[in-house]
Design a protein around this motif. Structure first.
Motif, PDB file in Angstrom:
ATOM      1  N   ARG A 115       0.396  -1.177   0.499  1.00  0.00           N
ATOM      2  CA  ARG A 115      -0.171   0.167   0.516  1.00  0.00           C
ATOM      3  C   ARG A 115       1.491   0.823   0.096  1.00  0.00           C
ATOM      4  O   ARG A 115       1.992   1.604   1.111  1.00  0.00           O
ATOM      5  N   GLU A 116       1.152   2.371  -0.907  1.00  0.00           N
ATOM      6  CA  GLU A 116       1.222   3.039  -0.995  1.00  0.00           C
ATOM      7  C   GLU A 116       0.910   4.696  -1.162  1.00  0.00           C
ATOM      8  O   GLU A 116      -0.733   4.431  -1.338  1.00  0.00           O
ATOM      9  N   ASN A 117       1.568   5.376  -0.300  1.00  0.00           N
ATOM     10  CA  ASN A 117       1.498   6.840  -1.145  1.00  0.00           C
ATOM     11  C   ASN A 117       0.959   7.404  -2.119  1.00  0.00           C
ATOM     12  O   ASN A 117       1.443   6.732  -3.005  1.00  0.00           O
ATOM     13  N   THR A 151       1.332  10.862  -5.257  1.00  0.00           N
ATOM     14  CA  THR A 151       2.015  11.728  -5.295  1.00  0.00           C
ATOM     15  C   THR A 151       1.539  12.710  -6.480  1.00  0.00           C
ATOM     16  O   THR A 151       1.138  11.761  -7.371  1.00  0.00           O
ATOM     17  N   GLU A 209      -3.980  17.474  -0.077  1.00  0.00           N
ATOM     18  CA  GLU A 209      -3.421  16.617   1.518  1.00  0.00           C
ATOM     19  C   GLU A 209      -3.802  15.126   1.205  1.00  0.00           C
ATOM     20  O   GLU A 209      -3.445  14.475   2.052  1.00  0.00           O
ATOM     21  N   GLU A 226      -3.126  12.552  -0.868  1.00  0.00           N
ATOM     22  CA  GLU A 226      -2.044  12.173  -0.741  1.00  0.00           C
ATOM     23  C   GLU A 226      -1.580  11.764   0.222  1.00  0.00           C
ATOM     24  O   GLU A 226       0.088  10.100   0.027  1.00  0.00           O
ATOM     25  N   ALA A 227      -2.603  11.601   1.347  1.00  0.00           N
ATOM     26  CA  ALA A 227      -2.289  10.714   2.677  1.00  0.00           C
ATOM     27  C   ALA A 227      -2.407  10.119   2.040  1.00  0.00           C
ATOM     28  O   ALA A 227      -2.699   8.448   2.479  1.00  0.00           O
ATOM     29  N   SER A 228      -3.269   9.559   0.945  1.00  0.00           N
ATOM     30  CA  SER A 228      -4.371   7.897   1.056  1.00  0.00           C
ATOM     31  C   SER A 228      -3.450   6.846   1.186  1.00  0.00           C
ATOM     32  O   SER A 228      -3.104   7.328   0.264  1.00  0.00           O
ATOM     33  N   ILE A 229      -3.864   6.531   1.193  1.00  0.00           N
ATOM     34  CA  ILE A 229      -3.229   4.632   0.966  1.00  0.00           C
ATOM     35  C   ILE A 229      -3.944   4.043  -0.317  1.00  0.00           C
ATOM     36  O   ILE A 229      -5.130   3.416  -0.628  1.00  0.00           O
ATOM     37  N   GLY A 278       4.678   6.020  -4.729  1.00  0.00           N
ATOM     38  CA  GLY A 278       5.136   6.114  -3.688  1.00  0.00           C
ATOM     39  C   GLY A 278       6.734   5.616  -4.665  1.00  0.00           C
ATOM     40  O   GLY A 278       7.686   6.243  -4.003  1.00  0.00           O
ATOM     41  N   ASP A 337      -9.534   0.113   1.375  1.00  0.00           N
ATOM     42  CA  ASP A 337      -9.125   1.111   1.149  1.00  0.00           C
ATOM     43  C   ASP A 337      -9.630   2.106  -0.307  1.00  0.00           C
ATOM     44  O   ASP A 337      -9.188   3.295  -0.170  1.00  0.00           O
ATOM     45  N   ASN A 364     -11.653   5.161   1.538  1.00  0.00           N
ATOM     46  CA  ASN A 364     -10.888   6.365   1.318  1.00  0.00           C
ATOM     47  C   ASN A 364     -11.726   8.043   0.947  1.00  0.00           C
ATOM     48  O   ASN A 364     -12.310   7.821  -0.435  1.00  0.00           O
TER      49      ASN A 364
END
Lengths: 687, 298
Positions: free
Chosen positions: A443-445, A447, A464, A467-470, A489, A518, A522
């Motif tokens: 699981r990645e952030n 950008t 924000e 971008e903080a989402s996984i 990420g 997720d 989200n």
């Protein structure tokens, strides 16, 4: 400036200047003897005079020598080189006449264009007998005015006066390219090229001119400049909503303006009625972005215009646009079968996310989709589709040809081969879809890489959160030339976009498997999807505003009868023009092609009594604010480019024709000789 | 006047000085329409009818008593005038020009001869002093007939001028030598230091002499009308300078005229008659000037 001599042998006569020198020397030796009674008085007189007498005699000698040299020089018939390299006295003059929008700027006594035409016509009238002329008008394209070289004279001059300007920009490179053809066909060589322009070019360097020197093998460039003061006031561009607009939605239309006076008022009109006003607060000539907040009217296409009081160049003081207000966006969601693979069935999350007033989602499994479904949808989204038939693929291709957009959510690792080799290839994307090894899945952030239309106006806080989402990454896209709008990420793309034909495609390379909740959890997922869909629904309509001088087309949704274009000029007192259109086919889609439209206004595509659509055509912003090249700047550019001789005359300066053949210097030298002799006579008498 | 028909150039060619002098003077006198033999002397010459306007003192009342007519007595002149002609024979006097081939010395010689003849004709005593930087010849003044030949002999043999002028000392010497008051006739171009000249002339005046100066010049010396560059050599000093006369003409004329004016003014101050003569001028002018002076001295 070097002279050329018609009778260079006569220059040897300049040795005759030695005659007075020799006589002077002989006289110095042969002085007669006079016996005089008393030298006392002579000695007294001599004291004051001897020095000045010596100088005067030397001056006399020099003047006599100069007179002989000047006489010899005059006899050699010197002439200053002319503007033309042609010495035959019969010229082929290729006039490059700037017909760009800026030439419509009103100067004292007429527009720049009328000055240019009058100048060119005057030159045409006064060219020597047997000379020929051709005129290339420089708009966005360069067009020859006469079908071939014509004899210079009264009739061709009158014809030149009938020229009309365009609303496009001046494409100097195109004009130079055209020159080759006409130089080859000319009778008299070398051909003389005369550029008549206000020098409002976007020439940042001399590359274009260098090319001309290389291609045309011309060494001399003559230019006549019209005026040097740019007309500042203009509406430079219009910013339309980036995403689909629905009725009653508050939207802001922006316009970049350059006022001609401080506090200039700008109006936004939709279908002729005033909707908003804004005032420029910057100094004249400075660009400022004005916002026109309006409430979206009923669904439909609105002919919009942002306008202000006209200044010297009125054509750029109104800028047209078309506002498309849609009642709802018909979104066709094509998904694969639900058969338990990870991510299958995730399309429902998308369906849910797009629920609301704006979208009307129709979800169909891949095998149930008909070509007609695609043709009638405003936006097509494909979520992990099963292999599609050729007809459906063709229909998808047509969507992009018509200017429509596609949203692809591809995350089924079992179908990667199909997606990569068939679906994406059909849609113009050559890339590799590589499944991420289970060990690397994680699981990645996210950008955001490219703050394009999807992300524009997104509040900082929302960004924000996004971008903080996984997200979980299953697929890696490699070797893609698409724009990476968003990345994981790890640097793998999470959102890619590219243009296909006239449309736009966005690819989200992940599936909608709600692993570890997720997606469902989200908060940004619905927002992001709605934004993407709304942006795609608008498609490239923001870019649909065409610059004058460009080809204007309109995709045909269905076969219509005999179609034509009605051009409604932006300037009210110009008549509406009806023009035929060509129907051509591209990827199975009919495209109505009105050809190059070189006037600003609204291009109405009509078929019988039906209006098919409207395309706004504007004056290129380069015509409004670009500073004019000064004579010196243009001369430097041309010299840097390799032109050996560059002449820049103002329109008020006469003598282009007399300057073509150079100037006889003999009369002037003779005059100088006479003055020298008169002076010599005066000095001799005084002596 | 009949003399005017003969220019000095033509006269000079006649050769014999005696003949020339005679020709000049007789011609001049005929032209006067008045007899020089009838002066105002004590020796009676004849009667002449009185012309109204004449001074009544000259009327012979005795004759009136006898004839009841007015007659005036005419007397033959009796003279006691001693005139000395001073002739400058310096190098500068030998100057002549292309236009006037008579040199100043030649002109002076003829003029001196003519004056001698005229003076002797008037029964005046005439002497001659010939000088350059020194006295060259001297003939004391006498009123005898053969004096003419003495003077002419000296004038005939004027040596080739090779010397500079030195008028001042010579004038002093002559002034010292002359025993009693008389008339000094100076024939010269006065090309010398003006102060020295004036000093000499003052000496004459101091000794009670009357002085007439015939200032002899060649017109070219006044006009300086030369053309083209030339090397000018001084006849007296031998110095030379190369000049273009056209450039210097104006300035030269200015300086020359200043010099002449100075001489003229200073002579006037000393009550000396100053007569400008050019070598192309008829001798009448000089003779007339002399007669005027003579009349004033009476």
């Amino acid at each position: 400036m070097p002279f050329t001599f018609l009778n260079p042998m006569m220059l040897f006569a300049a040795f005759g200047a030695a005659v007075p020198l020799i006589l002077h020397l002989i006289n110095m030796r042969k002085t007669k003897r006079v016996l005089f009674s008393n030298l006392q008085f002579l000695e007294e007189a001599q004291v004051n005079r001897s020095r000045s007498i010596g100088l005067r005699r030397l001056l006399l000698l020099l003047l006599r020598m100069l007179a002989i040299i000047l006489l010899a020089l005059a006899a050699a018939a010197p002439r200053l080189p002319g503007l033309s390299d042609n010495t035959s006295g019969k010229y082929s003059l290729l006039v490059l006449l700037d017909s760009s929008a800026s030439m419509q700027t009103v100067e004292e006594g007429g527009t720049r264009f009328s000055y240019a035409c009058t100048t060119a016509a005057d030159i045409c009238r006064t060219l020597p007998n047997d000379s020929e002329i051709q005129v290339l008008t420089i708009g966005t394209t360069a067009n020859e005015y006469f079908s071939g070289w014509v004899t210079a004279g009264e009739s061709s001059a009158d014809a030149i006066l009938q020229l009309t300007p365009t609303d496009g920009s001046a494409n100097l490179p195109a004009a130079f390219k055209q020159c080759r053809k006409w130089i080859d066909q000319a009778e008299n060589h070398p051909v003389d090229i005369l550029l008549v322009s206000d020098m409002q070019f976007s020439l940042s360097d001399s590359t274009v001119l260098k090319e001309a020197v290389r291609e045309l093998d011309i060494r001399t460039l003559n230019a006549i400049t019209i005026k040097s003061e740019p007309a500042d006031g203009a509406v430079l561009s219009v910013g339309l909503p980036l995403r689909a607009v629905v009725p009653d939605q508050p939207v802001t239309i922006t316009a970049t303006v350059s006022p001609s006076v401080k506090g200039q008022k700008y109006r936004l009109e939709l279908d002729g009625s005033l909707k908003a006003q804004a005032v420029a607060t910057v100094a004249p000539g400075v660009a400022q972005q004005l916002a026109f907040p309006i409430t979206a009217p009923e669904a439909g296409n609105y002919k919009g215009i942002i306008t202000s009081d006209s200044d010297r160049l009125r054509i750029d003081d109104s800028r047209p646009f078309v506002l498309d207000v849609c009642k709802t966006i018909n979104l066709l969601l094509i998904h694969g079968q639900d058969y338990g693979t990870a991510g299958r069935g995730g399309w429902r999350y998308l369906e849910t996310a797009l629920g609301g007033d704006l979208f009307n989602v129709t979800a169909l499994p891949s095998d149930k989709v008909a070509a007609g479904d695609i043709a009638t949808a405003d936006l097509v989204a494909l979520v992990d589709p099963d292999p599609l038939g050729r007809q459906i693929l063709t229909e998808l291709e047509k969507v992009t040809t018509r200017g429509g957009s596609l949203l692809l959510l591809l995350g089924d690792t079992n179908r990667l081969s199909y997606y990569q080799n068939t679906l994406l290839k059909t849609l113009g994307q050559e890339c590799e879809l590589v499944p991420v090894a289970r060990s690397e899945q994680g699981r990645e952030n996210l950008t955001v890489n490219n703050y394009g239309p999807v992300f524009t106006d997104l509040p900082e806080a929302a960004l924000e959160v996004l971008e903080a989402s996984i997200w979980r990454r299953y697929i890696d896209v490699k070797n893609s030339d698409a724009i990476f709008e968003m990345e994981f990420g790890s640097g793998s793309p999470a959102m890619l976009s590219w243009n296909r034909n006239s449309g736009q495609i966005i690819l989200l390379p992940f599936n909608l498997a709600n692993a570890e909740n997720d997606i469902e959890a989200n908060a940004m997922f619905p927002v992001l999807m709605q934004r993407i869909a709304a942006t795609l629904a608008v498609g490239n309509s923001a870019d649909s505003i065409r610059n004058a001088g460009e080809i204007v087309t309109f995709p045909l949704a269905e076969i219509a009868g005999s179609a034509s274009v009605l051009l409604e000029p932006i300037v009210n007192d110009k008549p509406m023009i009806s023009m035929p259109v060509n129907l051509r086919w591209q990827n199975g889609v009919g495209i109505l092609d009105a050809g190059i439209i070189d006037q600003a206004g609204f291009c109405w595509f009509v078929a019988g009594s039906d209006t098919l659509g409207v395309v706004p055509v504007t004056v290129p912003s380069t015509e409004s604010r670009n500073s004019l090249l000064s004579k010196a700047e243009f001369q430097k550019l041309a010299t840097d480019a390799g032109f050996e001789r560059v002449s820049t005359l103002s329109v008020s300066e006469t003598g282009f024709i007399s300057g073509l053949s150079g100037r006889e210097m003999a009369p002037w030298i003779l005059l100088l000789c006479v003055i020298t002799l008169l002076f010599e006579g005066y000095l001799a008498r005084r002596a | 006047m009949s003399q005017s028909i003969l220019t000095p150039d033509q006269v000079a060619k006649l050769g014999n000085l005696d003949v020339i002098a005679r020709l000049v003077v007789e011609g001049f006198l005929v032209g006067l329409h008045r007899s020089p033999y009838h002066g105002f002397s004590v020796e009676f010459a004849e009667y002449r009818q009185y012309i109204p306007g004449e001074p009544a003192t000259n009327i012979d009342w005795r004759v009136f008593g006898k004839s009841d007519r007015y007659y005036t007595k005419i007397y033959a002149e009796e003279t006691n005038l001693r005139a000395t002609i001073l002739v400058d024979a310096s190098s500068s006097m030998s100057f002549k020009s292309d236009e006037n081939s008579t040199s100043k010395i030649e002109y002076a010689r003829l003029l001196a001869a003519s004056l001698t003849y005229l003076l002797l004709k008037q029964n005046d005593a005439v002497g001659l002093e010939l000088f350059s930087d020194k006295q060259l010849a001297s003939v004391p003044a006498r009123a005898v007939r053969k004096q003419l030949f003495q003077v002419l002999k000296e004038l005939d043999y004027i040596p080739e001028p090779k010397s500079t002028t030195s008028i001042g000392p010579v004038l002093h010497k002559v002034a010292e030598k002359l025993p009693r008051r008389g008339l000094i006739i100076l024939l010269s171009d006065l090309m010398d230091d003006p102060d020295e000249i004036m000093s000499g002339l003052k000496h004459f005046r101091y000794r009670g002499h009357e002085v007439v100066i015939f200032h002899l010049l060649n017109p070219q010396e006044i006009e300086f009308d030369y053309r083209g560059e030339a090397r000018f050599e001084d006849l007296e000093t031998g110095n030379a300078m190369k000049i273009d006369p056209t450039h210097l003409r104006t300035s030269y004329r200015e300086k020359f005229e200043q010099w002449r004016t100075r001489l003229r003014e200073e002579c006037r101050g000393l009550k000396i008659d100053f007569v400008d003569m050019t070598v192309d001028a008829p001798f009448d002018r000089a003779l007339m000037a002399y007669l005027r002076k003579r009349a004033r001295m009476r």
